[in-house]
Design a protein around this motif. Structure first.
Motif, PDB file in Angstrom:
ATOM      1  N   GLU A  89      24.883 -49.847  10.610  1.00 22.13           N
ATOM      2  CA  GLU A  89      23.643 -50.501  10.208  1.00 22.13           C
ATOM      3  C   GLU A  89      23.244 -50.106   8.803  1.00 22.13           C
ATOM      4  O   GLU A  89      22.762 -50.930   8.016  1.00 22.13           O
ATOM      5  N   ARG A  90      23.456 -48.814   8.467  1.00 19.12           N
ATOM      6  CA  ARG A  90      23.023 -48.290   7.173  1.00 19.12           C
ATOM      7  C   ARG A  90      24.053 -47.295   6.661  1.00 19.12           C
ATOM      8  O   ARG A  90      24.819 -46.721   7.425  1.00 19.12           O
ATOM      9  N   ALA A  91      24.023 -47.064   5.354  1.00 22.85           N
ATOM     10  CA  ALA A  91      24.891 -46.060   4.745  1.00 22.85           C
ATOM     11  C   ALA A  91      24.298 -45.649   3.408  1.00 22.85           C
ATOM     12  O   ALA A  91      23.476 -46.365   2.822  1.00 22.85           O
ATOM     13  N   ASP A  92      24.708 -44.488   2.916  1.00 21.69           N
ATOM     14  CA  ASP A  92      24.484 -44.139   1.524  1.00 21.69           C
ATOM     15  C   ASP A  92      25.552 -44.859   0.705  1.00 21.69           C
ATOM     16  O   ASP A  92      26.665 -45.096   1.190  1.00 21.69           O
ATOM     17  N   VAL A  93      25.221 -45.211  -0.538  1.00 23.57           N
ATOM     18  CA  VAL A  93      26.165 -45.946  -1.379  1.00 23.57           C
ATOM     19  C   VAL A  93      26.231 -45.298  -2.756  1.00 23.57           C
ATOM     20  O   VAL A  93      25.191 -45.081  -3.399  1.00 23.57           O
ATOM     21  N   LEU A  94      27.444 -44.985  -3.186  1.00 18.63           N
ATOM     22  CA  LEU A  94      27.701 -44.461  -4.527  1.00 18.63           C
ATOM     23  C   LEU A  94      28.577 -45.463  -5.267  1.00 18.63           C
ATOM     24  O   LEU A  94      29.685 -45.762  -4.828  1.00 18.63           O
ATOM     25  N   GLY A  95      28.080 -45.959  -6.388  1.00 17.27           N
ATOM     26  CA  GLY A  95      28.860 -46.880  -7.203  1.00 17.27           C
ATOM     27  C   GLY A  95      29.068 -46.311  -8.589  1.00 17.27           C
ATOM     28  O   GLY A  95      28.139 -45.784  -9.208  1.00 17.27           O
ATOM     29  N   PHE A  96      30.302 -46.438  -9.084  1.00 22.82           N
ATOM     30  CA  PHE A  96      30.659 -45.962 -10.417  1.00 22.82           C
ATOM     31  C   PHE A  96      30.891 -47.159 -11.334  1.00 22.82           C
ATOM     32  O   PHE A  96      31.693 -48.039 -11.026  1.00 22.82           O
ATOM     33  N   SER A  97      30.172 -47.205 -12.449  1.00 27.43           N
ATOM     34  CA  SER A  97      30.349 -48.241 -13.465  1.00 27.43           C
ATOM     35  C   SER A  97      30.180 -49.627 -12.824  1.00 27.43           C
ATOM     36  O   SER A  97      29.114 -49.921 -12.289  1.00 27.43           O
ATOM     37  N   TYR A 101      27.016 -51.397 -10.502  1.00 30.12           N
ATOM     38  CA  TYR A 101      26.348 -52.695 -10.549  1.00 30.12           C
ATOM     39  C   TYR A 101      26.250 -53.272  -9.130  1.00 30.12           C
ATOM     40  O   TYR A 101      25.200 -53.759  -8.708  1.00 30.12           O
ATOM     41  N   VAL A 102      27.380 -53.224  -8.420  1.00 28.62           N
ATOM     42  CA  VAL A 102      27.421 -53.782  -7.066  1.00 28.62           C
ATOM     43  C   VAL A 102      26.524 -52.970  -6.133  1.00 28.62           C
ATOM     44  O   VAL A 102      25.823 -53.527  -5.282  1.00 28.62           O
ATOM     45  N   ALA A 103      26.531 -51.663  -6.292  1.00 30.92           N
ATOM     46  CA  ALA A 103      25.679 -50.808  -5.454  1.00 30.92           C
ATOM     47  C   ALA A 103      24.207 -51.118  -5.663  1.00 30.92           C
ATOM     48  O   ALA A 103      23.432 -51.226  -4.704  1.00 30.92           O
ATOM     49  N   LEU A 104      23.803 -51.271  -6.928  1.00 34.95           N
ATOM     50  CA  LEU A 104      22.403 -51.578  -7.220  1.00 34.95           C
ATOM     51  C   LEU A 104      22.028 -52.948  -6.666  1.00 34.95           C
ATOM     52  O   LEU A 104      20.951 -53.117  -6.067  1.00 34.95           O
ATOM     53  N   GLU A 105      22.907 -53.928  -6.825  1.00 29.53           N
ATOM     54  CA  GLU A 105      22.639 -55.261  -6.281  1.00 29.53           C
ATOM     55  C   GLU A 105      22.525 -55.216  -4.758  1.00 29.53           C
ATOM     56  O   GLU A 105      21.678 -55.904  -4.166  1.00 29.53           O
ATOM     57  N   THR A 106      23.356 -54.397  -4.124  1.00 33.27           N
ATOM     58  CA  THR A 106      23.290 -54.254  -2.669  1.00 33.27           C
ATOM     59  C   THR A 106      21.951 -53.667  -2.239  1.00 33.27           C
ATOM     60  O   THR A 106      21.329 -54.127  -1.275  1.00 33.27           O
ATOM     61  N   ALA A 107      21.495 -52.646  -2.965  1.00 30.25           N
ATOM     62  CA  ALA A 107      20.219 -52.017  -2.626  1.00 30.25           C
ATOM     63  C   ALA A 107      19.057 -52.978  -2.806  1.00 30.25           C
ATOM     64  O   ALA A 107      18.073 -52.926  -2.054  1.00 30.25           O
ATOM     65  N   LEU A 108      19.154 -53.892  -3.777  1.00 30.45           N
ATOM     66  CA  LEU A 108      18.074 -54.849  -4.023  1.00 30.45           C
ATOM     67  C   LEU A 108      18.120 -56.023  -3.051  1.00 30.45           C
ATOM     68  O   LEU A 108      17.080 -56.470  -2.558  1.00 30.45           O
ATOM     69  N   ARG A 109      19.319 -56.539  -2.779  1.00 35.24           N
ATOM     70  CA  ARG A 109      19.448 -57.712  -1.903  1.00 35.24           C
ATOM     71  C   ARG A 109      19.398 -57.352  -0.422  1.00 35.24           C
ATOM     72  O   ARG A 109      18.984 -58.162   0.404  1.00 35.24           O
ATOM     73  N   HIS A 110      19.845 -56.151  -0.094  1.00 34.63           N
ATOM     74  CA  HIS A 110      19.960 -55.741   1.308  1.00 34.63           C
ATOM     75  C   HIS A 110      19.342 -54.348   1.479  1.00 34.63           C
ATOM     76  O   HIS A 110      20.034 -53.386   1.845  1.00 34.63           O
ATOM     77  N   PRO A 111      18.046 -54.209   1.202  1.00 34.53           N
ATOM     78  CA  PRO A 111      17.438 -52.871   1.201  1.00 34.53           C
ATOM     79  C   PRO A 111      17.521 -52.159   2.538  1.00 34.53           C
ATOM     80  O   PRO A 111      17.519 -50.916   2.571  1.00 34.53           O
ATOM     81  N   GLY A 112      17.601 -52.908   3.623  1.00 31.28           N
ATOM     82  CA  GLY A 112      17.689 -52.268   4.931  1.00 31.28           C
ATOM     83  C   GLY A 112      19.030 -51.646   5.236  1.00 31.28           C
ATOM     84  O   GLY A 112      19.179 -50.960   6.252  1.00 31.28           O
ATOM     85  N   ARG A 113      20.016 -51.858   4.357  1.00 34.13           N
ATOM     86  CA  ARG A 113      21.361 -51.351   4.627  1.00 34.13           C
ATOM     87  C   ARG A 113      21.700 -50.106   3.814  1.00 34.13           C
ATOM     88  O   ARG A 113      22.729 -49.468   4.055  1.00 34.13           O
ATOM     89  N   VAL A 114      20.873 -49.768   2.809  1.00 27.67           N
ATOM     90  CA  VAL A 114      21.188 -48.654   1.900  1.00 27.67           C
ATOM     91  C   VAL A 114      20.149 -47.562   2.068  1.00 27.67           C
ATOM     92  O   VAL A 114      18.954 -47.775   1.825  1.00 27.67           O
TER      93      VAL A 114
END
Length: 250
Positions: A89-97, A101-114
């Motif tokens: 259902e949820r996870a921590d997300v680490l994105g490099f470079s 970008y993808v990690a930040l977009e995920t946190a904004l579009r799918h806040p309940g998952r990060v």
């Protein structure tokens, strides 16, 4: 392993015991890189302590480029698709470079998952990079650019897997990487996840830009790694791993 998502088969690796304490951590590699190239040093340091899921995004490594745009919306959807595939259902997300970008977009579009978000060597605007990064005439003398060996390793990975072309994928990423602005300060202010912004002191990303990101995100911390360029940020495990363990373990 592959998550068979609509229109794309996304390669991922699942490291660690699912019963270990703490949230699973998703790793998203840099642009034109693979899991091994970005996280070859960091993954072995993290996996003994928590479940780590490393994903190769569209057009990278063992995930082919397919007949759809390489967009942040599509790739953030793929991250959520991998979580669904694994029943998470949820996870921590680490994105490099690019992965950041993808990690930040995920946190904004799918806040309940990060749950927690780590943005390593990430900018939100083109002018968040040092000016020399956009000037090919300065690349040979710049201390911030990848070495010839590092660049060669990226090209070699494309030749090894043969699922995409380096030039083709790079051309699709550049309009996003070079965009005047991918996220506004107002959008950053809506990030719900506690966030760690990490750059190197010789990064592509300017220190003052990273400070502005940290100030715009409501619950954010900033780490600047000494004597570290862009390509080295997630490889400086002696410095970075304790910072991550502290941030993710809170």
């Amino acid at each position: 392993m592959y998550a068979h998502l609509p229109g794309i088969d996304v390669y991922y690796e699942d490291h660690g015991d699912p019963t270990r304490p703490g949230n699973p951590l998703v790793l998203l590699h840099g642009g034109m890189q693979t899991i091994d190239l970005s996280f070859g040093a960091l993954l072995p340091r993290l996996a003994p302590h928590r479940r780590v899921i490393a994903v190769e995004l569209q057009g990278h490594g063992r995930t082919a480029d397919v007949d759809r745009g390489i967009t942040l919306e599509n790739q953030s959807g793929d991250v959520v698709g991998v979580l669904d595939h694994l029943g998470l259902e949820r996870a921590d997300v680490l994105g490099f470079s690019w992965g950041g970008y993808v990690a930040l977009e995920t946190a904004l579009r799918h806040p309940g998952r990060v749950d927690r978000l780590v943005l390593a060597a990430v900018n939100t605007r083109a002018d968040g990079y040092h000016a020399e990064i956009g000037d090919p005439a300065q690349w040979e003398t710049s201390t911030r650019m990848p070495t010839a060996e590092e660049f060669g390793a990226m090209v070699a990975a494309y030749e090894r897997y043969g699922l995409s072309t380096f030039e083709g994928v790079n051309a699709k990423l550049q309009p996003i990487v070079g965009a005047e602005e991918n996220w506004t300060s107002a959008q950053l202010a809506t990030v719900a996840a506690p966030t760690l912004v990490v750059i190197g002191d010789h990064d592509f990303v300017r220190v003052d830009h990273a400070v502005a990101m940290q100030e715009a995100i409501p619950d954010a911390a900033l780490a600047v790694l000494p004597r570290t360029k862009h390509s080295e940020v997630v490889a400086r495990v002696g410095i970075l791993a304790p910072i991550l363990e502290d941030f993710l373990g809170r």
